[in-house]
Design an enzyme around this catalytic site. Structure first.
Site, PDB file in Angstrom:
ATOM      1  N   THR A 128       0.897  -1.304   0.018  1.00 23.54           N
ATOM      2  CA  THR A 128      -0.018   0.118  -0.223  1.00 23.54           C
ATOM      3  C   THR A 128       0.665   1.280  -0.004  1.00 23.54           C
ATOM      4  OG1 THR A 128      -1.514   1.376   1.438  1.00 23.54           O
ATOM      5  CG2 THR A 128      -0.224  -0.371   2.293  1.00 23.54           C
ATOM      6  N   ASP A 129       0.131   2.293  -0.550  1.00 21.83           N
ATOM      7  CA  ASP A 129       1.015   3.635  -0.588  1.00 21.83           C
ATOM      8  C   ASP A 129       1.176   4.160   0.841  1.00 21.83           C
ATOM      9  OD1 ASP A 129      -1.675   4.341  -0.570  1.00 21.83           O
ATOM     10  OD2 ASP A 129      -1.580   6.300  -1.640  1.00 21.83           O
ATOM     11  N   GLU A 130       0.111   3.624   1.886  1.00 25.89           N
ATOM     12  CA  GLU A 130       0.032   4.025   3.259  1.00 25.89           C
ATOM     13  C   GLU A 130       1.464   4.196   3.919  1.00 25.89           C
ATOM     14  OE1 GLU A 130      -3.135   3.769   5.408  1.00 25.89           O
ATOM     15  OE2 GLU A 130      -4.661   3.605   3.896  1.00 25.89           O
ATOM     16  N   TYR A 153      -1.821  -0.486  11.005  1.00 26.15           N
ATOM     17  CA  TYR A 153      -2.111  -1.025   9.647  1.00 26.15           C
ATOM     18  C   TYR A 153      -0.908  -0.617   8.860  1.00 26.15           C
ATOM     19  CZ  TYR A 153      -3.394  -1.400   4.919  1.00 26.15           C
ATOM     20  OH  TYR A 153      -3.399  -1.781   3.650  1.00 26.15           O
ATOM     21  N   LYS A 157       2.224  -3.372   7.233  1.00 27.40           N
ATOM     22  CA  LYS A 157       2.379  -3.645   5.995  1.00 27.40           C
ATOM     23  C   LYS A 157       3.665  -3.164   5.501  1.00 27.40           C
ATOM     24  CE  LYS A 157      -0.138  -4.493   3.011  1.00 27.40           C
ATOM     25  NZ  LYS A 157      -0.852  -5.502   2.416  1.00 27.40           N
ATOM     26  N   TYR A 210     -14.748  12.453   8.588  1.00 24.43           N
ATOM     27  CA  TYR A 210     -13.607  12.541   9.499  1.00 24.43           C
ATOM     28  C   TYR A 210     -12.891  13.990   9.156  1.00 24.43           C
ATOM     29  CZ  TYR A 210     -13.852   7.662  10.430  1.00 24.43           C
ATOM     30  OH  TYR A 210     -13.884   6.362  10.774  1.00 24.43           O
ATOM     31  N   ASN A 254     -11.618  14.373   0.640  1.00 21.08           N
ATOM     32  CA  ASN A 254     -12.715  13.437   1.000  1.00 21.08           C
ATOM     33  C   ASN A 254     -14.043  14.064   0.875  1.00 21.08           C
ATOM     34  OD1 ASN A 254     -10.894  11.404   1.702  1.00 21.08           O
ATOM     35  ND2 ASN A 254     -10.618  11.802   3.778  1.00 21.08           N
TER      36      ASN A 254
HETATM   37  P1  NAD Z   1     -10.363  -6.898   2.166  1.00 17.58           P
HETATM   38  O1  NAD Z   1     -10.370  -6.530   3.844  1.00 17.58           O
HETATM   39  O2  NAD Z   1     -11.479  -6.508   1.451  1.00 17.58           O
HETATM   40  O3  NAD Z   1      -9.816  -8.518   2.142  1.00 17.58           O
HETATM   41  C1  NAD Z   1      -8.924  -8.971   2.794  1.00 17.58           C
HETATM   42  C2  NAD Z   1      -9.180 -10.614   2.691  1.00 17.58           C
HETATM   43  O4  NAD Z   1      -8.081 -11.246   3.324  1.00 17.58           O
HETATM   44  C3  NAD Z   1     -10.537 -11.174   3.345  1.00 17.58           C
HETATM   45  O5  NAD Z   1     -11.155 -12.031   2.321  1.00 17.58           O
HETATM   46  C4  NAD Z   1     -10.099 -12.124   4.444  1.00 17.58           C
HETATM   47  O6  NAD Z   1     -10.919 -13.167   4.667  1.00 17.58           O
HETATM   48  C5  NAD Z   1      -8.538 -12.362   4.254  1.00 17.58           C
HETATM   49  N1  NAD Z   1      -7.807 -12.835   5.327  1.00 17.58           N
HETATM   50  C6  NAD Z   1      -7.647 -11.956   6.327  1.00 17.58           C
HETATM   51  N2  NAD Z   1      -6.902 -12.626   7.177  1.00 17.58           N
HETATM   52  C7  NAD Z   1      -6.422 -13.809   6.439  1.00 17.58           C
HETATM   53  C8  NAD Z   1      -5.660 -14.873   7.032  1.00 17.58           C
HETATM   54  N3  NAD Z   1      -4.925 -14.824   8.247  1.00 17.58           N
HETATM   55  N4  NAD Z   1      -5.559 -15.923   6.195  1.00 17.58           N
HETATM   56  C9  NAD Z   1      -6.255 -16.256   4.895  1.00 17.58           C
HETATM   57  N5  NAD Z   1      -7.113 -14.973   4.728  1.00 17.58           N
HETATM   58  C10 NAD Z   1      -7.109 -14.131   5.200  1.00 17.58           C
HETATM   59  O7  NAD Z   1      -9.069  -6.140   1.861  1.00 17.58           O
HETATM   60  P2  NAD Z   1      -8.751  -5.544   0.190  1.00 17.58           P
HETATM   61  O8  NAD Z   1      -9.258  -3.986   0.406  1.00 17.58           O
HETATM   62  O9  NAD Z   1      -9.142  -6.426  -0.582  1.00 17.58           O
HETATM   63  O10 NAD Z   1      -7.266  -5.418   0.374  1.00 17.58           O
HETATM   64  C11 NAD Z   1      -6.262  -6.728  -0.254  1.00 17.58           C
HETATM   65  C12 NAD Z   1      -5.000  -6.202  -0.127  1.00 17.58           C
HETATM   66  O11 NAD Z   1      -4.680  -5.019  -0.976  1.00 17.58           O
HETATM   67  C13 NAD Z   1      -4.410  -6.031   1.392  1.00 17.58           C
HETATM   68  O12 NAD Z   1      -3.143  -6.444   1.421  1.00 17.58           O
HETATM   69  C14 NAD Z   1      -4.481  -4.359   1.456  1.00 17.58           C
HETATM   70  O13 NAD Z   1      -3.229  -3.948   2.403  1.00 17.58           O
HETATM   71  C15 NAD Z   1      -4.074  -4.122   0.236  1.00 17.58           C
HETATM   72  N6  NAD Z   1      -4.443  -2.549  -0.502  1.00 17.58           N
HETATM   73  C16 NAD Z   1      -5.900  -2.295  -0.483  1.00 17.58           C
HETATM   74  C17 NAD Z   1      -5.776  -1.286  -0.737  1.00 17.58           C
HETATM   75  C18 NAD Z   1      -7.220  -0.712  -0.750  1.00 17.58           C
HETATM   76  O14 NAD Z   1      -7.748   0.502  -1.322  1.00 17.58           O
HETATM   77  N7  NAD Z   1      -8.465  -1.441  -0.267  1.00 17.58           N
HETATM   78  C19 NAD Z   1      -4.876  -0.389  -1.399  1.00 17.58           C
HETATM   79  C20 NAD Z   1      -3.703  -0.792  -1.478  1.00 17.58           C
HETATM   80  C21 NAD Z   1      -3.315  -1.910  -0.873  1.00 17.58           C
HETATM   81  O1  TDX Z   2     -16.220   6.760   7.995  1.00 20.51           O
HETATM   82  C1  TDX Z   2     -15.204   7.392   7.602  1.00 20.51           C
HETATM   83  N1  TDX Z   2     -15.071   8.471   7.441  1.00 20.51           N
HETATM   84  C2  TDX Z   2     -14.062   9.206   6.802  1.00 20.51           C
HETATM   85  O2  TDX Z   2     -13.879  10.274   6.699  1.00 20.51           O
HETATM   86  C3  TDX Z   2     -13.960   6.331   7.189  1.00 20.51           C
HETATM   87  C4  TDX Z   2     -14.021   4.787   7.164  1.00 20.51           C
HETATM   88  C5  TDX Z   2     -13.145   7.085   6.516  1.00 20.51           C
HETATM   89  N2  TDX Z   2     -12.839   8.220   6.359  1.00 20.51           N
HETATM   90  C6  TDX Z   2     -11.629   8.812   5.629  1.00 20.51           C
HETATM   91  C7  TDX Z   2     -10.256   8.349   6.443  1.00 20.51           C
HETATM   92  C8  TDX Z   2      -9.702   8.643   5.183  1.00 20.51           C
HETATM   93  O3  TDX Z   2      -9.006   9.956   5.103  1.00 20.51           O
HETATM   94  O4  TDX Z   2     -11.480   8.637   4.288  1.00 20.51           O
HETATM   95  C9  TDX Z   2     -10.541   8.556   3.995  1.00 20.51           C
HETATM   96  C10 TDX Z   2     -10.525   6.910   3.291  1.00 20.51           C
HETATM   97  O5  TDX Z   2     -10.656   6.018   4.540  1.00 20.51           O
HETATM   98  P1  TDX Z   2     -10.600   4.517   4.188  1.00 20.51           P
HETATM   99  O6  TDX Z   2     -11.783   4.280   3.155  1.00 20.51           O
HETATM  100  O7  TDX Z   2     -10.750   3.695   5.657  1.00 20.51           O
HETATM  101  O8  TDX Z   2      -9.256   4.276   3.598  1.00 20.51           O
HETATM  102  P2  TDX Z   2      -8.019   4.355   3.800  1.00 20.51           P
HETATM  103  O9  TDX Z   2      -7.764   4.314   5.400  1.00 20.51           O
HETATM  104  O10 TDX Z   2      -7.371   5.249   3.060  1.00 20.51           O
HETATM  105  O11 TDX Z   2      -7.204   3.240   3.550  1.00 20.51           O
HETATM  106  C11 TDX Z   2      -7.518   2.439   2.388  1.00 20.51           C
HETATM  107  O12 TDX Z   2      -6.581   2.573   1.198  1.00 20.51           O
HETATM  108  C12 TDX Z   2      -5.401   2.218   1.421  1.00 20.51           C
HETATM  109  C13 TDX Z   2      -7.667   0.680   2.570  1.00 20.51           C
HETATM  110  O13 TDX Z   2      -8.411   0.313   3.505  1.00 20.51           O
HETATM  111  C14 TDX Z   2      -6.183   0.278   2.814  1.00 20.51           C
HETATM  112  O14 TDX Z   2      -6.344  -1.032   3.221  1.00 20.51           O
HETATM  113  C15 TDX Z   2      -5.147   0.284   1.842  1.00 20.51           C
HETATM  114  O15 TDX Z   2      -3.908   0.238   2.298  1.00 20.51           O
END
Ligand code: NAD
Ligand code: TDX
Length: 348
Positions: A128-130, A153, A157, A210, A254
């Protein structure tokens, strides 16, 4: 061309399920093994459209369980590691231990399984870029930038990325890392901002924005992310890190995204409830340089305005997917996290 077996972890989550649907559709030779523990975020409905495919197999496996990984890893040519605890707000509570355990320990166990049972495979760590932390405008960190993760988190990562790259250096395994910006699209668990705000708006529940909503995220449609992953699996170099992002211009706060969602639904902003202090250490701005992956030929295909509109439409059309998710344990988390702001929560 010979069959290629992709082992996907976390394939019942948001991005992993998109990747599985895409690879089965695009590559007729692909065999997919989906290993997922089915935590609260893992949902078999996300892969319902392909579960009957003879090229798809699912097993409920914990990526921290080395013994449980063996028989699956030894059959794999490519390992794409999505499985993680992924929600920042959960990591800032007492649940932080699960993030270290799953995100660091799980990545280690999977790499160790590959080292022991299938050292010829290719491993992509989905990062992740975070990990770069807050980025002051107009900077865009490249892949060599200092890592300054703010939340448990993002710290977990960052550690996982380092563990992955250490296996490349120490053991000579074929390992690469991608670091993507915020994804949005269908099947995203409704705890994340975009699906939460869309579904709350559809239910007339307040939208908890937020800290004034001034924060910037570089939103990318999930299909664009998955296309970048496909490209990296073919053309990425071992030992390298690749940032992935939309590089939105103008950048979107946001508050901007919230407004776009409400406009799509024809709603006013009266449902927005500004909430302070719910995300300690809240990062103000994320941005990355994506020159490296763009030089391989990737660029995002989906515009943010169209992308948000299509996403709003998808959630409006798929209440049957998200309504059951917003009850039970979800509701307990929601009430604990959002407190009195959750008083209008209506789903059963
Ligand atoms: P998500 O939370 O939707 O899915 C995570 C999945 O992992 C779920 O299906 C869960 O059951 C499974 N899981 C959790 N713990 C496990 C374990 N111990 N063994 C096997 N499976 C397990 O997450 P997502 O948003 O699809 O993110 C997927 C990946 O991409 C993550 O590694 C996250 O850090 C990365 N990522 C997400 C975003 C985003 O915006 N969502 C951005 C950049 C990177
Ligand atoms: O209720 C909310 N209100 C709000 O203002 C929530 C849940 C979030 N926010 C804000 C916080 C962040 O500035 O919105 C922005 C986005 O929040 P999230 O959707 O929780 O995403 P973020 O925390 O940026 O992280 C997501 O992108 C990077 C994924 O959850 C991560 O897994 C990924 O690495």
């Amino acid at each position: 061309m010979a069959d290629r077996t992709y082992l996907v972890t976390g394939g019942c989550g948001f991005i992993g399920s998109c990747f599985i649907r895409m690879i089965l559709d695009r590559d007729p030779q692909a065999q997919v093994i989906n290993l997922d523990l089915l935590t609260y975020a893992g949902n078999p409905a996300n892969v319902a459209s392909i579960e009957e495919s003879p090229r798809y197999r699912f097993a409920r496996v914990d990526v921290r369980d080395l013994a449980g990984l063996e028989s699956w890893v030894e059959q794999s040519d490519v390992i794409v590691h999505f499985a993680a605890e992924s929600h920042v707000d959960r990591s800032t509570s007492e649940a932080a231990g699960a993030f270290i355990d799953t995100n660091v320990g799980g990545t280690f166990a999977l790499l160790e399984a590959m080292r022991r049972y299938r050292p010829e495979a290719r491993f992509l760590q989905i990062g992740t870029d975070e990990v770069y932390g807050d980025i002051e405008a107009p900077n865009e960190p490249d892949e060599d930038a200092l890592l300054l993760p703010s939340s448990p988190y993002s710290a977990s990562k960052a550690a996982a990325d380092h563990v992955a790259l250490s296996f490349e250096r120490t053991h000579g395994l074929d390992v690469l890392v991608s670091r993507c910006t915020n994804n949005y699209g269908p099947y995203q668990y409704p705890e994340k901002m975009i699906p939460l705000f869309i579904t709350n708006a559809l239910e007339n529940i307040p939208l908890p924005l937020y800290d004034g909503g001034t924060q910037i995220r570089d939103w990318l449609r999930v299909e664009d992310h998955c296309e970048a992953i496909l490209l990296l699996l073919g053309s990425g170099e071992s030992g390298e890190i690749y940032n992935i992002g939309a590089n939105q211009r103008p950048e979107r706060t946001n508050a901007d995204i919230t407004k776009m969602i409400l406009e799509c639904l024809g709603q006013s902003e009266s449902g927005v409830e500004v909430r302070e202090g719910l995300r300690p250490g809240h990062d103000q701005r994320y941005a990355v340089s994506t020159q490296k992956i763009r030089s391989l030929g990737w660029m995002p295909q989906r515009d943010i305005t169209d992308g948000i509109e299509a996403t709003v439409r998808w959630y409006a059309d798929h209440r049957d997917w998200w309504t059951p998710l917003k009850s039970g344990a979800y509701r307990t988390f929601y009430e604990a996290h959002y407190g009195s702001g959750a008083s209008d929560f209506k789903t059963s």
